[in-house]
Design an enzyme around this catalytic site. Structure first.
Site, PDB file in Angstrom:
ATOM      1  N   ASP A  33       0.853  -1.187   0.000  1.00 21.68           N
ATOM      2  CA  ASP A  33       0.000   0.000   0.000  1.00 21.68           C
ATOM      3  C   ASP A  33       0.889   1.236   0.000  1.00 21.68           C
ATOM      4  O   ASP A  33       2.061   1.185   0.379  1.00 21.68           O
ATOM      5  CB  ASP A  33      -0.910  -0.008   1.230  1.00 21.68           C
ATOM      6  CG  ASP A  33      -2.112   0.922   1.078  1.00 21.68           C
ATOM      7  OD1 ASP A  33      -2.309   1.462  -0.026  1.00 21.68           O
ATOM      8  OD2 ASP A  33      -2.848   1.110   2.061  1.00 21.68           O
ATOM      9  N   GLU A  74       1.947   4.251  -3.957  1.00 20.41           N
ATOM     10  CA  GLU A  74       1.495   2.878  -4.173  1.00 20.41           C
ATOM     11  C   GLU A  74       2.564   2.060  -4.898  1.00 20.41           C
ATOM     12  O   GLU A  74       2.856   0.918  -4.531  1.00 20.41           O
ATOM     13  CB  GLU A  74       0.196   2.875  -4.991  1.00 20.41           C
ATOM     14  CG  GLU A  74      -1.002   3.486  -4.298  1.00 20.41           C
ATOM     15  CD  GLU A  74      -1.755   2.493  -3.410  1.00 20.41           C
ATOM     16  OE1 GLU A  74      -1.222   1.388  -3.170  1.00 20.41           O
ATOM     17  OE2 GLU A  74      -2.870   2.836  -2.995  1.00 20.41           O
ATOM     18  N   HIS A 210      36.470   5.600   0.254  1.00 17.94           N
ATOM     19  CA  HIS A 210      37.801   5.252  -0.246  1.00 17.94           C
ATOM     20  C   HIS A 210      38.661   6.497  -0.448  1.00 17.94           C
ATOM     21  O   HIS A 210      38.158   7.625  -0.529  1.00 17.94           O
ATOM     22  CB  HIS A 210      37.689   4.488  -1.571  1.00 17.94           C
ATOM     23  CG  HIS A 210      37.011   5.303  -2.647  1.00 17.94           C
ATOM     24  ND1 HIS A 210      37.652   6.283  -3.381  1.00 17.94           N
ATOM     25  CD2 HIS A 210      35.723   5.296  -3.084  1.00 17.94           C
ATOM     26  CE1 HIS A 210      36.814   6.821  -4.234  1.00 17.94           C
ATOM     27  NE2 HIS A 210      35.621   6.247  -4.077  1.00 17.94           N
ATOM     28  N   GLU A 286      29.325   1.367  -5.634  1.00 20.02           N
ATOM     29  CA  GLU A 286      28.860   2.694  -6.026  1.00 20.02           C
ATOM     30  C   GLU A 286      27.739   2.580  -7.052  1.00 20.02           C
ATOM     31  O   GLU A 286      27.568   1.546  -7.719  1.00 20.02           O
ATOM     32  CB  GLU A 286      30.038   3.500  -6.600  1.00 20.02           C
ATOM     33  CG  GLU A 286      29.717   4.919  -7.060  1.00 20.02           C
ATOM     34  CD  GLU A 286      29.126   5.807  -5.959  1.00 20.02           C
ATOM     35  OE1 GLU A 286      27.956   5.550  -5.578  1.00 20.02           O
ATOM     36  OE2 GLU A 286      29.805   6.732  -5.504  1.00 20.02           O
TER      37      GLU A 286
END
Length: 413
Positions: A33, A74, A210, A286
């Protein structure tokens, strides 16, 4: 052919194949829903997955999605429910039940999807739909569990993403027929952290971006699926500086890395300092930037001006041939859940990238994914988030960079 290929009744409308379909033999029911307070307005979705035989709840999810229409909410509920079902058993036969006639008919292929935003969401949903699903429209009173979940988060409750044991308790109903979520007292919602006492031990994720690469130094898009770039010399020095800063952290249980080279190189330096192996988690990769990979923001703006504006305006929009932030959010959230299940109550160094760290921060703060556009995260920066057993989170720091002097050697002491 199943006798439920076409089923019409006063209870609902079903289209698709049912339990006789090939697969694992397991049957799951997705109840989904979505809704907004105002149209558009503050919106959220709710979804549960049940065992078709017992009716037990096996997984559930609910989250605010910012300002959106009912239809968009929805579809987000549908996508979440399908993702939950796939995590439980990708080979199971799935029946999807929703009180949105629009979504059910569009996904069953009987109605066209005309709106561009809806088409993108429908494509995301179709990518998750298992073979031979059953699409069932139900009246709203038969979709109360998912509806209660979305209203709970709209009322300020924490987002929910539970799969397996944490969601295995059936959702009980009171004598009026309302699910337990509708009748639970407000105190049951997880409070914000800060001054209050902590409930149980937190799982602490030390999110480390990184070190520098040639692409990050030049501010070029660099994601999954493009060139798997390495750290620069300065990037290695940043990794060493980050490792030194983490060496004083007591009780680090694991070092987990994205599968890309730059994160594994950074993680290896940290792991060697901490005396731990490097574990790889694919969900931490990533974003795939598709055709934009390797280009600067300005170059993308020149070559793909309309696509770039659409991407900046809507986190469900993907670069050509790439991933949307909403797609990345789904896999990053699943990776987070796996880490919490594996290292509950412990501290884990997670070496990953800009987008996953920003989206995990959005989850911790319970803000829409588009808030990621307002965050800046330098190479080798550390973000700390604590996740509690009751679903609450605490952002303890964000984007703290490793200190590296001009000669490239890390600062000690």
């Amino acid at each position: 052919m199943s006798d439920r290929l076409f089923e019409h009744s006063s209870q609902g409308v079903s289209r698709g194949l049912s339990a006789g379909s090939p697969g694992s033999g397991r049957r799951l029911v997705v109840e989904a829903d979505g809704g907004s307070r105002g149209n558009p307005g503050r919106a959220a979705y709710g979804a549960v997955v049940r065992d078709a035989e017992s009716g037990d709840v096996l997984a559930r999810a609910a989250e605010r999605i910012g300002t959106a229409t009912n239809n968009v909410a929805e579809y987000n509920g549908l996508i979440a429910g399908l993702r939950l079902a796939r995590e439980l058993d990708a080979a199971a036969h799935v029946e999807i039940r929703m009180d949105s006639k629009l979504v059910i008919e569009q996904m069953a292929g009987r109605w066209k999807v005309k709106h561009a935003d809806m088409r993108r969401l429908a494509e995301q949903a179709r990518a998750l739909v298992p073979a031979n699903p059953t699409w069932t429209w139900v009246p709203r009173e038969r979709n109360k569990t998912a509806d209660a979940l979305l209203n709970a988060v709209l009322d300020g409750g924490p987002p929910v993403w539970e799969v397996g044991a944490s969601a295995s308790t059936p959702v009980a109903a009171d004598p009026t027929g309302r699910p337990a979520e509708e009748t639970a007292p407000a105190e049951a919602s997880a409070p914000a952290r800060g001054w209050g006492a902590e409930v149980g031990g937190a799982t602490t994720l030390l999110l480390l971006r990184h070190g520098e690469t040639e692409r990050s130094q030049a501010k070029r898009f660099s994601g999954s699926g493009g060139e798997d770039v390495s750290l620069t010399e300065r990037g290695r020095a940043q990794a060493a500086a980050a490792a030194r800063s983490l060496a004083d952290r007591l009780g680090v249980a694991a070092v987990v890395s994205s599968p890309l080279r730059r994160t594994r190189q950074t993680a290896e330096v940290v792991a060697a300092t901490l005396g731990l192996p490097v574990e790889v988690e694919p969900g931490l990769a990533e974003t795939a930037f598709g055709e934009w990979d390797g280009f600067t923001f300005a170059e993308v703006g020149q070559r793909w001006p309309a696509e770039l504006q659409a991407w900046l305006a809507d986190t469900s929009v993907a670069p050509p041939g790439g991933e949307s932030f909403e797609q990345v959010l789904i896999r990053v959230r699943a990776a987070r859940d796996r880490l919490i299940r594996t290292y509950g109550g412990k501290t884990v160094v997670v070496v990953t990238h800009v987008t996953p760290i920003k989206l995990l921060t959005c989850l911790a703060l319970d803000v829409p994914a588009r808030a990621a556009y307002r965050m800046e995260l330098p190479p080798a920066a550390l973000t700390e988030v604590a996740w509690f057993a009751d679903g609450a989170a605490s952002l303890r720091s964000f984007g703290v960079p490793a200190e590296v002097p001009e000669d490239g050697e890390p600062i000690h002491g």
